[in-house]
Design an enzyme around this catalytic site. Structure first.
Site, PDB file in Angstrom:
ATOM      1  N   ARG A 100      -1.870   9.318   8.723  1.00  0.00           N
ATOM      2  CA  ARG A 100      -1.708   7.896   9.048  1.00  0.00           C
ATOM      3  C   ARG A 100      -1.271   7.104   7.824  1.00  0.00           C
ATOM      4  O   ARG A 100      -1.789   7.279   6.727  1.00  0.00           O
ATOM      5  CB  ARG A 100      -3.023   7.324   9.575  1.00  0.00           C
ATOM      6  CG  ARG A 100      -2.951   5.826   9.801  1.00  0.00           C
ATOM      7  CD  ARG A 100      -4.157   5.285  10.497  1.00  0.00           C
ATOM      8  NE  ARG A 100      -5.371   5.329   9.724  1.00  0.00           N
ATOM      9  CZ  ARG A 100      -5.660   4.521   8.697  1.00  0.00           C
ATOM     10  NH1 ARG A 100      -4.787   3.613   8.277  1.00  0.00           N
ATOM     11  NH2 ARG A 100      -6.819   4.624   8.072  1.00  0.00           N
ATOM     12  N   HIS A 117      -9.634   9.887   2.372  1.00  0.00           N
ATOM     13  CA  HIS A 117      -9.210   8.776   1.516  1.00  0.00           C
ATOM     14  C   HIS A 117      -9.476   9.193   0.074  1.00  0.00           C
ATOM     15  O   HIS A 117     -10.560   9.697  -0.242  1.00  0.00           O
ATOM     16  CB  HIS A 117     -10.001   7.519   1.867  1.00  0.00           C
ATOM     17  CG  HIS A 117      -9.396   6.268   1.316  1.00  0.00           C
ATOM     18  ND1 HIS A 117      -9.406   5.975  -0.034  1.00  0.00           N
ATOM     19  CD2 HIS A 117      -8.748   5.242   1.913  1.00  0.00           C
ATOM     20  CE1 HIS A 117      -8.802   4.815  -0.223  1.00  0.00           C
ATOM     21  NE2 HIS A 117      -8.387   4.346   0.942  1.00  0.00           N
ATOM     22  N   GLU A 144       0.861  -1.194   0.000  1.00  0.00           N
ATOM     23  CA  GLU A 144       0.000   0.000   0.000  1.00  0.00           C
ATOM     24  C   GLU A 144       0.888   1.230   0.000  1.00  0.00           C
ATOM     25  O   GLU A 144       2.100   1.144   0.243  1.00  0.00           O
ATOM     26  CB  GLU A 144      -0.969  -0.019   1.190  1.00  0.00           C
ATOM     27  CG  GLU A 144      -2.133  -0.961   0.951  1.00  0.00           C
ATOM     28  CD  GLU A 144      -3.175  -0.993   2.061  1.00  0.00           C
ATOM     29  OE1 GLU A 144      -4.271  -1.465   1.792  1.00  0.00           O
ATOM     30  OE2 GLU A 144      -2.883  -0.565   3.189  1.00  0.00           O
ATOM     31  N   ARG A 182      -1.783   9.816   0.891  1.00  0.00           N
ATOM     32  CA  ARG A 182      -3.225  10.012   0.643  1.00  0.00           C
ATOM     33  C   ARG A 182      -3.611  11.482   0.475  1.00  0.00           C
ATOM     34  O   ARG A 182      -4.482  11.807  -0.316  1.00  0.00           O
ATOM     35  CB  ARG A 182      -4.033   9.410   1.796  1.00  0.00           C
ATOM     36  CG  ARG A 182      -4.058   7.920   1.729  1.00  0.00           C
ATOM     37  CD  ARG A 182      -4.902   7.302   2.813  1.00  0.00           C
ATOM     38  NE  ARG A 182      -4.803   5.864   2.660  1.00  0.00           N
ATOM     39  CZ  ARG A 182      -5.266   4.978   3.529  1.00  0.00           C
ATOM     40  NH1 ARG A 182      -5.884   5.374   4.624  1.00  0.00           N
ATOM     41  NH2 ARG A 182      -5.129   3.699   3.308  1.00  0.00           N
ATOM     42  N   HIS A 213     -12.060   9.897   6.054  1.00  0.00           N
ATOM     43  CA  HIS A 213     -11.757   8.488   6.297  1.00  0.00           C
ATOM     44  C   HIS A 213     -11.319   8.213   7.729  1.00  0.00           C
ATOM     45  O   HIS A 213     -11.785   7.253   8.338  1.00  0.00           O
ATOM     46  CB  HIS A 213     -10.661   8.070   5.312  1.00  0.00           C
ATOM     47  CG  HIS A 213     -10.283   6.630   5.361  1.00  0.00           C
ATOM     48  ND1 HIS A 213     -11.201   5.622   5.168  1.00  0.00           N
ATOM     49  CD2 HIS A 213      -9.078   6.016   5.563  1.00  0.00           C
ATOM     50  CE1 HIS A 213     -10.577   4.450   5.250  1.00  0.00           C
ATOM     51  NE2 HIS A 213      -9.301   4.660   5.507  1.00  0.00           N
TER      52      HIS A 213
HETATM   53  C1  SIN Z   1      -7.995   1.034   2.369  1.00  0.00           C
HETATM   54  O1  SIN Z   1      -8.284  -0.145   2.216  1.00  0.00           O
HETATM   55  O2  SIN Z   1      -7.680   1.756   1.446  1.00  0.00           O
HETATM   56  C2  SIN Z   1      -8.051   1.621   3.740  1.00  0.00           C
HETATM   57  C3  SIN Z   1      -6.977   1.119   4.555  1.00  0.00           C
HETATM   58  C4  SIN Z   1      -6.590   2.103   5.597  1.00  0.00           C
HETATM   59  O3  SIN Z   1      -7.218   3.138   5.757  1.00  0.00           O
HETATM   60  O4  SIN Z   1      -5.594   1.860   6.255  1.00  0.00           O
END
Ligand code: SIN
Length: 566
Positions: free
Chosen positions: A396, A254, A132, A300, A361
């Site tokens: 975060r 998000h 990620e 993000r 988010h």
């Molecule tokens: C996501 O699946 O994009 C959210 C995961 C997160 O906020 O850590």
């Protein structure tokens, strides 16, 4: 302290009915996401536990988490690398001790989840780690795109099998019970439980130790990935009771929530971009390279602002996420929840572009706690999203939230149980009805009641925040928002910082007040921080200012934000 011998504690929150149902517990946990469930398991090792939750046991932000849990378990990974990535994402504001605690204790916490039966995706002898944004390693354990559901199922099953945990669903915690007779709200220094609305009645749940694990507040914005329960109730109740709140300007947006006529708020996981998904504007142009060298996997806040800018430039209300270049089987296997949900609205993500735009988010700030999860109120602990150990700093890192819940939930449970064991028994004993005879406080006349305007007020709060306290902020917009929020409060007939209890047992009204409380906290903190950092972007101060602003904004009793050194 009078609490052992009478119920004068109720006086302080303005309970005016002559009698109330009450019950007592060693450790009270408010909230049933991963932090609350994990806290219950830890506390029940040595204490009787009552866990209350706003609706059902499984309804929480945790349940809907798609991405996964970040944990330094991969062969090429280390605690130091995960700590470094977390602090880099946090833009200089992370509390390093809190981060080290989370990352190192996260390994056994995830390990025990696997031992308890979590059926995460597996590859050979190791979990199948995914990538990620802003992680330097593949370190996200996951169960397809339904990691939150799997985690919830495992924890709930264990909680249900634990005799010492009593569960009370559909209980709306309104205010914290704190010391009686304190001269001002910030002299209240001990918490004894909560008042809650249960079946339209007010009950007092007295506890030797209380843990707030009430989750987030995304629903104070119109676009969000959060479920309906996430209205910031725990933040607001804590604030009204005199808790210190910190980092409240840092709301993470998000980049990709679904934007489809008729569809509910729904997250399109970052893992879609982690697996190669590309962002396109309405003209079909891939745009992220223009904004950041990491493209779609930039932080993000960068991706959210880039999307907002493309929406502005093209005059179109969304952009598109394209994963169609991946094999169809891979898409279905890796993203079953997203595939199923979008299919219900006529979209096949194997062949169709996914319309997306940013949504609120995650709240990085919250009730200030130390790494033992203690707040400034004795007997009150907090864990998970409602708490702020400083582990996330200004932004975060993806998939660190479930990790935080597991680590700090367990810590809260253990520490609260130890504290509870040191406290004297309650009097009168469990199960009795007890009386209060407290008259009316002049403050209470400032508290309004439920009215048909509640829903309108909620929408007005949301619109105000989206326009002026969202992805981009400015002094002018924030001042406007502050004035609008104050007017909404005046129209509702409430004083925003007084205990809500108890002129109403209408939880919709309580939610509205809670939303207003947190909206004010965010707006005031955002006004105070005159720079841009992490998730907080000020168009009038677009640069990060490490000379004057490598510090944190704290909200204490007098409602004016204070700036404190790291
Ligand atoms: C996501 O699946 O994009 C959210 C995961 C997160 O906020 O850590």
């Amino acid at each position: 302290m009078k609490i052992e011998t009478d119920c004068s504690v109720l006086k302080d929150i303005g309970v005016e009915n002559p009698s109330h149902a009450s019950w007592d517990t060693d450790v009270l946990i408010v909230g049933s996401g991963a932090a609350g469930l994990r806290a219950a398991l830890a506390a029940s090792a040595s204490a009787n536990v009552t866990l209350i939750t706003k609706t059902t046991l499984k309804e929480s932000n945790t349940f809907y988490a798609q991405g996964g849990i970040a944990v330094a378990m991969n062969v090429d990974d280390t605690v130091a690398l995960h700590v470094r990535d977390t602090c880099t994402a946090g833009c200089g504001l992370c509390d390093i001790r809190a981060v080290e605690t989370m990352v190192s204790e996260g390994i056994p916490r995830v390990g025990e989840l696997l031992d308890w039966g979590a059926n995460f995706d597996w590859e050979g002898t190791l979990p199948r780690f995914t990538q990620e944004a802003a992680h330097s390693r593949r370190r996200i354990v996951h169960k397809g795109d339904a990691t939150g559901r799997e985690t919830t199922d495992v924890l709930v099953q264990r909680v249900l099998n634990t005799e010492r945990i009593r569960i009370l669903p559909n209980a709306f915690a309104v205010d914290l019970l704190t010391d009686a007779n304190a001269p001002s709200r910030h002299d209240k220094h001990t918490c004894y439980g909560v008042t809650a609305i249960v079946e339209d009645e007010l009950v007092c749940i007295r506890a030797k130790a209380t843990i707030l694990a009430t989750g987030g507040l995304g629903r104070i914005y119109p676009c969000t990935s959060n479920p309906q329960v996430a209205t910031g109730d725990g933040f607001a109740a804590a604030w009204r009771a005199g808790c210190e709140m910190i980092d409240m300007e840092f709301v993470q947006f998000h980049p990709t929530t679904l934007y489809l006529e008729g569809a509910p708020n729904f997250l399109i996981s970052e893992a879609v971009r982690g697996e190669g998904g590309q962002l396109l504007n309405i003209r079909g142009e891939r745009f992220m390279e223009k904004y950041h060298e990491k493209g779609e996997l930039a932080p993000r806040d960068v991706v959210s602002r880039a999307i907002q800018n493309e929406m502005r430039l093209t005059g179109f209300p969304c952009v598109y996420l394209d994963i169609t270049h991946k094999p169809a089987n891979f898409i279905l296997e890796r993203f079953p929840t997203i595939s199923d949900t979008t299919k219900r609205y006529g979209l096949d993500i194997r062949v169709d572009l996914i319309p997306v735009r940013p949504g609120a988010h995650f709240m990085m700030g919250g009730i200030r706690t130390n790494t033992d999860t203690e707040t400034n109120l004795q007997g009150l602990y907090a864990g998970g999203e409602v708490a702020c150990t400083g582990v996330h700093g200004a932004n975060r890192l993806a998939s660190n939230s479930l990790l935080e819940c597991l680590v700090y939930g367990a810590r809260a449970g253990t520490n609260a149980a130890v504290y509870a064991a040191s406290q004297a028994p309650f009097h009168p004993p469990d199960g009795q009805r007890f009386s209060t005879n407290i008259g009316t406080s002049p403050e209470l006349s400032a508290v309004g009641t439920a009215s048909p305007s509640t829903e309108a007020a909620k929408n007005a709060i949301r619109e105000t925040l989206w326009k002026n306290v969202g992805i981009e902020r400015s002094s002018e917009g924030l001042q406007q928002a502050l004035a609008q929020l104050q007017k909404i409060g005046a129209d509702l007939g409430i004083h925003p910082y007084l205990p809500l209890s108890l002129h109403t047992t209408d939880s919709a009204f309580c939610e509205t007040v809670n939303m207003l409380n947190v909206a004010l906290m965010i707006t005031q903190s955002a006004l105070a921080r005159m720079e841009s950092r992490g998730a907080h972007y000020r168009a009038d101060f677009p640069e990060q200012d490490d000379t004057d602003w490598q510090c944190r904004v704290l909200l204490t009793g007098d409602n004016s934000p204070q700036v404190i050194e790291l």
